[in-house]
Design an enzyme around this catalytic site. Structure first.
Site, PDB file in Angstrom:
ATOM      1  N   ARG A 114      20.152  -6.906  -9.119  1.00  0.00           N
ATOM      2  CA  ARG A 114      19.191  -7.782  -8.433  1.00  0.00           C
ATOM      3  C   ARG A 114      19.000  -7.295  -6.990  1.00  0.00           C
ATOM      4  O   ARG A 114      17.888  -7.284  -6.463  1.00  0.00           O
ATOM      5  CB  ARG A 114      19.669  -9.247  -8.438  1.00  0.00           C
ATOM      6  CG  ARG A 114      18.860 -10.102  -7.479  1.00  0.00           C
ATOM      7  CD  ARG A 114      18.882 -11.602  -7.705  1.00  0.00           C
ATOM      8  NE  ARG A 114      20.145 -12.160  -8.108  1.00  0.00           N
ATOM      9  CZ  ARG A 114      21.193 -12.387  -7.285  1.00  0.00           C
ATOM     10  NH1 ARG A 114      21.126 -12.069  -6.004  1.00  0.00           N
ATOM     11  NH2 ARG A 114      22.298 -12.915  -7.760  1.00  0.00           N
ATOM     12  N   TYR A 156      -8.212 -11.643  -2.651  1.00  0.00           N
ATOM     13  CA  TYR A 156      -7.879 -11.707  -4.078  1.00  0.00           C
ATOM     14  C   TYR A 156      -7.569 -13.156  -4.461  1.00  0.00           C
ATOM     15  O   TYR A 156      -6.870 -13.867  -3.712  1.00  0.00           O
ATOM     16  CB  TYR A 156      -6.670 -10.796  -4.312  1.00  0.00           C
ATOM     17  CG  TYR A 156      -6.089 -10.877  -5.694  1.00  0.00           C
ATOM     18  CD1 TYR A 156      -6.771 -10.346  -6.782  1.00  0.00           C
ATOM     19  CD2 TYR A 156      -4.854 -11.476  -5.922  1.00  0.00           C
ATOM     20  CE1 TYR A 156      -6.233 -10.415  -8.058  1.00  0.00           C
ATOM     21  CE2 TYR A 156      -4.310 -11.550  -7.185  1.00  0.00           C
ATOM     22  CZ  TYR A 156      -5.012 -11.024  -8.252  1.00  0.00           C
ATOM     23  OH  TYR A 156      -4.476 -11.103  -9.502  1.00  0.00           O
ATOM     24  N   ASP A 171      -3.537  -5.365   2.415  1.00  0.00           N
ATOM     25  CA  ASP A 171      -3.406  -5.230   0.966  1.00  0.00           C
ATOM     26  C   ASP A 171      -4.213  -3.982   0.576  1.00  0.00           C
ATOM     27  O   ASP A 171      -5.440  -3.985   0.614  1.00  0.00           O
ATOM     28  CB  ASP A 171      -3.948  -6.497   0.288  1.00  0.00           C
ATOM     29  CG  ASP A 171      -3.788  -6.466  -1.229  1.00  0.00           C
ATOM     30  OD1 ASP A 171      -3.747  -5.360  -1.802  1.00  0.00           O
ATOM     31  OD2 ASP A 171      -3.715  -7.549  -1.836  1.00  0.00           O
ATOM     32  N   LYS A 223      -1.672  -1.833 -10.435  1.00  0.00           N
ATOM     33  CA  LYS A 223      -3.028  -1.280 -10.490  1.00  0.00           C
ATOM     34  C   LYS A 223      -2.995   0.246 -10.365  1.00  0.00           C
ATOM     35  O   LYS A 223      -2.432   0.903 -11.204  1.00  0.00           O
ATOM     36  CB  LYS A 223      -3.888  -1.948  -9.413  1.00  0.00           C
ATOM     37  CG  LYS A 223      -3.710  -3.477  -9.317  1.00  0.00           C
ATOM     38  CD  LYS A 223      -4.340  -4.238 -10.467  1.00  0.00           C
ATOM     39  CE  LYS A 223      -3.957  -5.718 -10.499  1.00  0.00           C
ATOM     40  NZ  LYS A 223      -4.268  -6.483  -9.288  1.00  0.00           N
TER      41      LYS A 223
HETATM   42  C1  LIG Z   1      -3.799  -7.686  -8.642  1.00  0.00           C
HETATM   43  C2  LIG Z   1      -3.850  -7.862  -7.185  1.00  0.00           C
HETATM   44  C3  LIG Z   1      -2.849  -8.567  -6.505  1.00  0.00           C
HETATM   45  C4  LIG Z   1      -1.693  -9.237  -7.229  1.00  0.00           C
HETATM   46  O1  LIG Z   1      -0.864  -8.315  -7.875  1.00  0.00           O
HETATM   47  P1  LIG Z   1      -0.019  -8.653  -9.202  1.00  0.00           P
HETATM   48  O2  LIG Z   1       0.708  -7.383  -9.471  1.00  0.00           O
HETATM   49  O3  LIG Z   1      -1.000  -9.031 -10.259  1.00  0.00           O
HETATM   50  O4  LIG Z   1       0.873  -9.789  -8.860  1.00  0.00           O
HETATM   51  C5  LIG Z   1      -2.934  -8.665  -5.128  1.00  0.00           C
HETATM   52  N1  LIG Z   1      -3.968  -8.134  -4.452  1.00  0.00           N
HETATM   53  C6  LIG Z   1      -4.964  -7.462  -5.072  1.00  0.00           C
HETATM   54  C7  LIG Z   1      -6.074  -6.884  -4.260  1.00  0.00           C
HETATM   55  C8  LIG Z   1      -4.948  -7.312  -6.458  1.00  0.00           C
HETATM   56  O5  LIG Z   1      -5.948  -6.664  -7.062  1.00  0.00           O
END
Ligand SMILES: *Cc1c(COP(=O)(O)O)cnc(C)c1O
Length: 383
Positions: free
Chosen positions: A47, A99, A171, A196
């Site tokens: 963890r 998002y 982000d 992603k």
């Molecule tokens: C998908 C996404 C998130 C969240 O990520 P997860 O891995 O689904 O928790 C945050 N910001 C953006 C721009 C995203 O496309």
């Protein structure tokens, strides 16, 4: 330092002291043996940390230009680490079109009295300045924004944020460090959904928070351990594997996205195309300056007599699913999918219409993708 592609290709390579395996092995052990009750070596309990997570963190921090990173079980968990570090009642400035999941988390915590959130049209530098007028503890930026691909001037926003006493977090999910490095533009930290582009193969969920300050990094690490939100062993292996092909995927998929955006923009049955690679996009010049590619995501609005649901359903090479950045192309209707958790008023404020269609362009031949889009446009018009 070696080039970006070299560092990406060699992420976690030759890092197995036990057997000299070229590719770092997957460590699934939950615990690590101690020499004596008091001595803890590099790893103790999974963890807290494990070798695969550490390699992924080191690799992504190096590519983003940070001092270190904390890898988490999802992108949302990485964003939550940032929020954990804020004092009670702190003020946060975030994009009005952030998002959907980010807005949901911010709104829920703000409603519980944890902090105050001001949403700003972050692609307008003046709007950020106004939102920061009373000071803030955290400025969150997301550029390009999702799903409208608005571009925020990171360097200008970072200067304003710092002058207001805020930590500046970007982000960078939509571009990855292969196409944009916010820390070089003045950001204090970078957040990713590693689900992603970084992983790129749609086979894990994970996130990462890259830091420029060792003390904050330690606090984020403390929280990830305390709350148990660190990235698991198999997922860390997949994310690290994704990094090695990241620059090639990002460039190839971006080039295909540009081809597709240009083709869509030439169609009379498409009312609008949102893609920063198009010369007519309001953020085109800024994107060309602060990014090294225009990205794999674009969105469009069909002419009023076309049905976006029929269009999305008829596509064969774009699967209807709510993710982005994988090797396979996807289509989504943000108002009913990724941004459904926002209120109708919040969607309207963010400019997300019910007919908006978002595409994530994969590694298929772009000629095949264009043919698929053409067939779906025809179907949407005649049914
Ligand atoms: C998908 C996404 C998130 C969240 O990520 P997860 O891995 O689904 O928790 C945050 N910001 C953006 C721009 C995203 O496309």
């Amino acid at each position: 330092m070696t080039g970006f592609d070299t560092r990406a290709a060699r992420a976690g390579i030759n890092r197995d002291p036990a057997h000299r395996a070229i590719t770092a092995p997957i460590h699934l052990s939950s615990a690590y043996a101690r020499e004596t009750p008091e001595t803890v070596t590099d790893f103790d309990y999974a963890r807290t940390a494990h070798p695969g997570r550490a390699l992924f963190e080191e690799s992504i921090a190096e590519l983003e230009g940070g001092v270190g990173a904390v890898a988490t079980a999802s992108g949302m968990a990485a964003i939550d680490l940032l929020l954990n570090d804020l004092p009670h009642g702190a003020r946060i400035v975030a994009p009005v079109d952030a998002y959907g999941g980010t807005r949901r988390l911010l709104d829920a915590r703000a409603a519980g009295g944890r902090f105050e959130v001001i949403y700003a049209r972050s692609w307008e530098t003046g709007a950020i300045e106004a939102a920061l007028a009373k000071g803030a503890a955290l400025l969150i930026l997301e550029t390009p924004s999702n799903p409208l691909l608005r571009i925020t001037d990171i360097a200008a926003a970072a200067r304003l944020g710092k002058a207001a006493g805020a930590l500046v977090a970007v982000d960078n999910t939509l571009l990855s460090p292969a196409l944009q490095r916010p820390i070089e533009l003045g950001a204090d930290c970078v957040i990713h959904s590693a689900t992603k582009l970084i992983n790129g193969h749609s086979d894990m969920v994970g996130g990462v928070l890259v830091e420029t300050d060792p003390k904050r990094l330690d606090r984020h690490r403390w929280w990830a351990n305390a709350a148990g939100t660190g990235l698991a062993g198999f997922d860390a292996f997949l994310a690290l594997r994704g990094i090695r092909t990241l620059p090639v995927r990002a460039r190839t998929q971006s080039a295909a996205a540009l081809d597709i955006a240009q083709w869509l923009a030439s169609r009379p049955d498409v009312a609008a195309v949102h893609y920063p690679g198009l010369a007519g996009h309001p953020g085109h010049e800024l994107a060309a300056r602060q990014q090294s590619g225009f990205g794999v995501v674009l969105s469009l609005e069909l002419a009023p007599d076309l049905d976006p649901r029929i269009f999305a359903k008829r596509l064969a090479l774009f699967t209807l699913a709510q993710s982005l950045g994988g090797v396979e192309s996807l289509v989504s209707l943000p108002a009913s999918m990724t941004h459904a958790s926002m209120t109708e008023a919040a969607r309207a404020e963010a400019g997300i219409s019910d007919g908006l269609v978002r595409l994530s362009v994969g590694l298929e031949d772009s000629a095949d993708l264009v043919a698929d889009l053409e067939a779906a446009l025809t179907a949407a018009a005649t049914t």
